[in-house]
Design a protein around this motif. Structure first.
Motif, PDB file in Angstrom:
ATOM      1  N   ALA A  71       0.833  -1.203   0.000  1.00  0.00           N
ATOM      2  CA  ALA A  71       0.000   0.000   0.000  1.00  0.00           C
ATOM      3  C   ALA A  71       0.868   1.253   0.000  1.00  0.00           C
ATOM      4  CB  ALA A  71      -0.930  -0.011   1.208  1.00  0.00           C
ATOM      5  N   ILE A  72       1.941   1.249   0.775  1.00  0.00           N
ATOM      6  CA  ILE A  72       2.858   2.399   0.803  1.00  0.00           C
ATOM      7  C   ILE A  72       3.484   2.593  -0.576  1.00  0.00           C
ATOM      8  CG2 ILE A  72       5.077   3.204   1.726  1.00  0.00           C
ATOM      9  CD1 ILE A  72       4.228   1.867   4.413  1.00  0.00           C
ATOM     10  N   ALA A  73       3.928   1.487  -1.175  1.00  0.00           N
ATOM     11  CA  ALA A  73       4.545   1.569  -2.505  1.00  0.00           C
ATOM     12  C   ALA A  73       3.530   2.098  -3.517  1.00  0.00           C
ATOM     13  CB  ALA A  73       5.066   0.192  -2.927  1.00  0.00           C
ATOM     14  N   ALA A  74       2.280   1.655  -3.407  1.00  0.00           N
ATOM     15  CA  ALA A  74       1.243   2.122  -4.337  1.00  0.00           C
ATOM     16  C   ALA A  74       0.985   3.614  -4.146  1.00  0.00           C
ATOM     17  CB  ALA A  74      -0.040   1.320  -4.132  1.00  0.00           C
ATOM     18  N   ARG A  75       0.946   4.071  -2.883  1.00  0.00           N
ATOM     19  CA  ARG A  75       0.738   5.511  -2.630  1.00  0.00           C
ATOM     20  C   ARG A  75       1.893   6.332  -3.192  1.00  0.00           C
ATOM     21  NH1 ARG A  75      -1.464   3.596   2.299  1.00  0.00           N
ATOM     22  NH2 ARG A  75       0.469   3.941   3.423  1.00  0.00           N
ATOM     23  N   LYS A  76       3.128   5.843  -3.024  1.00  0.00           N
ATOM     24  CA  LYS A  76       4.289   6.552  -3.569  1.00  0.00           C
ATOM     25  C   LYS A  76       4.223   6.608  -5.089  1.00  0.00           C
ATOM     26  CE  LYS A  76       7.630   5.700   0.117  1.00  0.00           C
ATOM     27  NZ  LYS A  76       8.889   5.020   0.478  1.00  0.00           N
ATOM     28  N   ALA A  77       3.859   5.494  -5.706  1.00  0.00           N
ATOM     29  CA  ALA A  77       3.751   5.455  -7.171  1.00  0.00           C
ATOM     30  C   ALA A  77       2.658   6.411  -7.633  1.00  0.00           C
ATOM     31  CB  ALA A  77       3.460   4.034  -7.634  1.00  0.00           C
ATOM     32  N   GLU A  78       1.538   6.427  -6.927  1.00  0.00           N
ATOM     33  CA  GLU A  78       0.439   7.331  -7.281  1.00  0.00           C
ATOM     34  C   GLU A  78       0.897   8.787  -7.182  1.00  0.00           C
ATOM     35  OE1 GLU A  78      -4.131   8.370  -5.864  1.00  0.00           O
ATOM     36  OE2 GLU A  78      -2.884   7.069  -4.632  1.00  0.00           O
ATOM     37  N   ALA A  79       1.646   9.114  -6.131  1.00  0.00           N
ATOM     38  CA  ALA A  79       2.142  10.486  -5.964  1.00  0.00           C
ATOM     39  C   ALA A  79       3.089  10.849  -7.106  1.00  0.00           C
ATOM     40  CB  ALA A  79       2.834  10.625  -4.613  1.00  0.00           C
ATOM     41  N   ARG A  80       3.953   9.895  -7.498  1.00  0.00           N
ATOM     42  CA  ARG A  80       4.879  10.168  -8.616  1.00  0.00           C
ATOM     43  C   ARG A  80       4.103  10.397  -9.908  1.00  0.00           C
ATOM     44  NH1 ARG A  80       7.762   5.969  -6.270  1.00  0.00           N
ATOM     45  NH2 ARG A  80       7.050   4.507  -7.868  1.00  0.00           N
ATOM     46  N   PHE A  81       3.093   9.559 -10.169  1.00  0.00           N
ATOM     47  CA  PHE A  81       2.292   9.736 -11.390  1.00  0.00           C
ATOM     48  C   PHE A  81       1.536  11.057 -11.365  1.00  0.00           C
ATOM     49  CE2 PHE A  81       2.203   4.881 -11.631  1.00  0.00           C
ATOM     50  CZ  PHE A  81       3.244   4.838 -12.537  1.00  0.00           C
ATOM     51  N   ARG A  82       1.007  11.431 -10.187  1.00  0.00           N
ATOM     52  CA  ARG A  82       0.289  12.707 -10.068  1.00  0.00           C
ATOM     53  C   ARG A  82       1.237  13.856 -10.336  1.00  0.00           C
ATOM     54  NH1 ARG A  82      -1.607  12.444  -4.946  1.00  0.00           N
ATOM     55  NH2 ARG A  82      -3.320  11.124  -5.586  1.00  0.00           N
ATOM     56  N   GLU A  83       2.465  13.764  -9.801  1.00  0.00           N
ATOM     57  CA  GLU A  83       3.476  14.794 -10.026  1.00  0.00           C
ATOM     58  C   GLU A  83       3.799  14.921 -11.517  1.00  0.00           C
ATOM     59  OE1 GLU A  83       7.654  14.883  -8.267  1.00  0.00           O
ATOM     60  OE2 GLU A  83       6.371  14.694  -6.489  1.00  0.00           O
ATOM     61  N   ARG A  84       3.962  13.784 -12.167  1.00  0.00           N
ATOM     62  CA  ARG A  84       4.267  13.785 -13.605  1.00  0.00           C
ATOM     63  C   ARG A  84       3.093  14.370 -14.401  1.00  0.00           C
ATOM     64  NH1 ARG A  84       6.750   7.742 -14.115  1.00  0.00           N
ATOM     65  NH2 ARG A  84       8.627   8.129 -12.908  1.00  0.00           N
ATOM     66  N   ALA A  85       1.881  13.997 -13.996  1.00  0.00           N
ATOM     67  CA  ALA A  85       0.689  14.489 -14.698  1.00  0.00           C
ATOM     68  C   ALA A  85       0.586  15.995 -14.551  1.00  0.00           C
ATOM     69  CB  ALA A  85      -0.563  13.800 -14.163  1.00  0.00           C
ATOM     70  N   LEU A  86       0.840  16.492 -13.317  1.00  0.00           N
ATOM     71  CA  LEU A  86       0.793  17.945 -13.098  1.00  0.00           C
ATOM     72  C   LEU A  86       1.885  18.640 -13.907  1.00  0.00           C
ATOM     73  CD1 LEU A  86       0.047  18.140  -9.260  1.00  0.00           C
ATOM     74  CD2 LEU A  86      -1.501  18.716 -11.148  1.00  0.00           C
ATOM     75  N   GLY A  87       3.056  18.026 -13.952  1.00  0.00           N
ATOM     76  CA  GLY A  87       4.160  18.591 -14.747  1.00  0.00           C
ATOM     77  C   GLY A  87       3.799  18.633 -16.220  1.00  0.00           C
ATOM     78  N   ALA A  88       3.208  17.558 -16.717  1.00  0.00           N
ATOM     79  CA  ALA A  88       2.813  17.512 -18.129  1.00  0.00           C
ATOM     80  C   ALA A  88       1.717  18.531 -18.405  1.00  0.00           C
ATOM     81  CB  ALA A  88       2.338  16.106 -18.481  1.00  0.00           C
ATOM     82  N   GLU A  89       0.786  18.660 -17.469  1.00  0.00           N
ATOM     83  CA  GLU A  89      -0.306  19.635 -17.622  1.00  0.00           C
ATOM     84  C   GLU A  89       0.257  21.055 -17.668  1.00  0.00           C
ATOM     85  OE1 GLU A  89      -3.888  20.905 -14.725  1.00  0.00           O
ATOM     86  OE2 GLU A  89      -3.786  18.756 -15.166  1.00  0.00           O
ATOM     87  N   SER A  90       1.218  21.303 -16.782  1.00  0.00           N
ATOM     88  CA  SER A  90       1.848  22.621 -16.732  1.00  0.00           C
ATOM     89  C   SER A  90       2.597  22.906 -18.038  1.00  0.00           C
ATOM     90  CB  SER A  90       2.798  22.680 -15.541  1.00  0.00           C
ATOM     91  OG  SER A  90       3.468  23.909 -15.498  1.00  0.00           O
ATOM     92  N   GLN A  91       3.297  21.907 -18.538  1.00  0.00           N
ATOM     93  CA  GLN A  91       4.017  22.076 -19.811  1.00  0.00           C
ATOM     94  C   GLN A  91       3.038  22.348 -20.945  1.00  0.00           C
ATOM     95  OE1 GLN A  91       6.356  18.528 -20.340  1.00  0.00           O
ATOM     96  NE2 GLN A  91       8.257  19.589 -19.781  1.00  0.00           N
ATOM     97  N   ALA A  92       1.912  21.647 -20.923  1.00  0.00           N
ATOM     98  CA  ALA A  92       0.905  21.834 -21.978  1.00  0.00           C
ATOM     99  C   ALA A  92       0.340  23.249 -21.909  1.00  0.00           C
ATOM    100  CB  ALA A  92      -0.206  20.798 -21.830  1.00  0.00           C
ATOM    101  N   GLU A  93       0.100  23.740 -20.699  1.00  0.00           N
ATOM    102  CA  GLU A  93      -0.424  25.104 -20.549  1.00  0.00           C
ATOM    103  C   GLU A  93       0.598  26.126 -21.063  1.00  0.00           C
ATOM    104  OE1 GLU A  93      -1.452  25.505 -16.417  1.00  0.00           O
ATOM    105  OE2 GLU A  93      -3.269  24.285 -16.642  1.00  0.00           O
ATOM    106  N   ARG A  94       1.879  25.917 -20.725  1.00  0.00           N
ATOM    107  CA  ARG A  94       2.924  26.818 -21.189  1.00  0.00           C
ATOM    108  C   ARG A  94       3.035  26.778 -22.713  1.00  0.00           C
ATOM    109  NH1 ARG A  94       5.782  24.970 -16.585  1.00  0.00           N
ATOM    110  NH2 ARG A  94       7.004  23.546 -17.858  1.00  0.00           N
TER     111      ARG A  94
END
Length: 103
Positions: A71-94
């Motif tokens: 469960a901890i590993a899954a939460r960490k992976a989810e946080a990494r994917f969310r971070e990447r998604a936010l980064g990609a979203e930010s890049q798309a907006e820019r």
């Protein structure tokens, strides 16, 4: 001769009593050993049951720890994917803002 016969009879009586006492003592020892064996078997059964219970609890704790780790590993992976998604979203907006500015 009579005295010797009487002495022999007394000796045989003494030996018979000793033999009877030994038989009584032996019987008591056998009974005590049977009781001790029954108690030892009962104690062994309790120890086996406790060992089985402990082993089951240990397995359950290991399974629980593995599940918590997963469960901890899954939460960490989810946080990494969310971070990447936010980064990609930010890049798309820019990129969209840059395209609009160039347009």
């Amino acid at each position: 001769a009579a005295e010797r016969a009487a002495a022999g009879a007394r000796e045989r009586a003494r030996l018979a009593k000793v033999s009877k006492d030994a038989a009584i003592l032996s019987s008591g020892i056998i009974k005590d050993a049977a009781v001790a064996r029954a108690k030892a078997e009962q104690a062994a059964a309790v120890i086996r049951a406790n060992a089985d219970k402990s082993a089951g609890l240990l397995r359950a704790n290991v399974d629980k720890a593995r599940a918590e780790f997963d469960a901890i590993a899954a939460r960490k992976a989810e946080a990494r994917f969310r971070e990447r998604a936010l980064g990609a979203e930010s890049q798309a907006e820019r990129a969209a803002a840059a395209a609009a500015a160039d347009g």
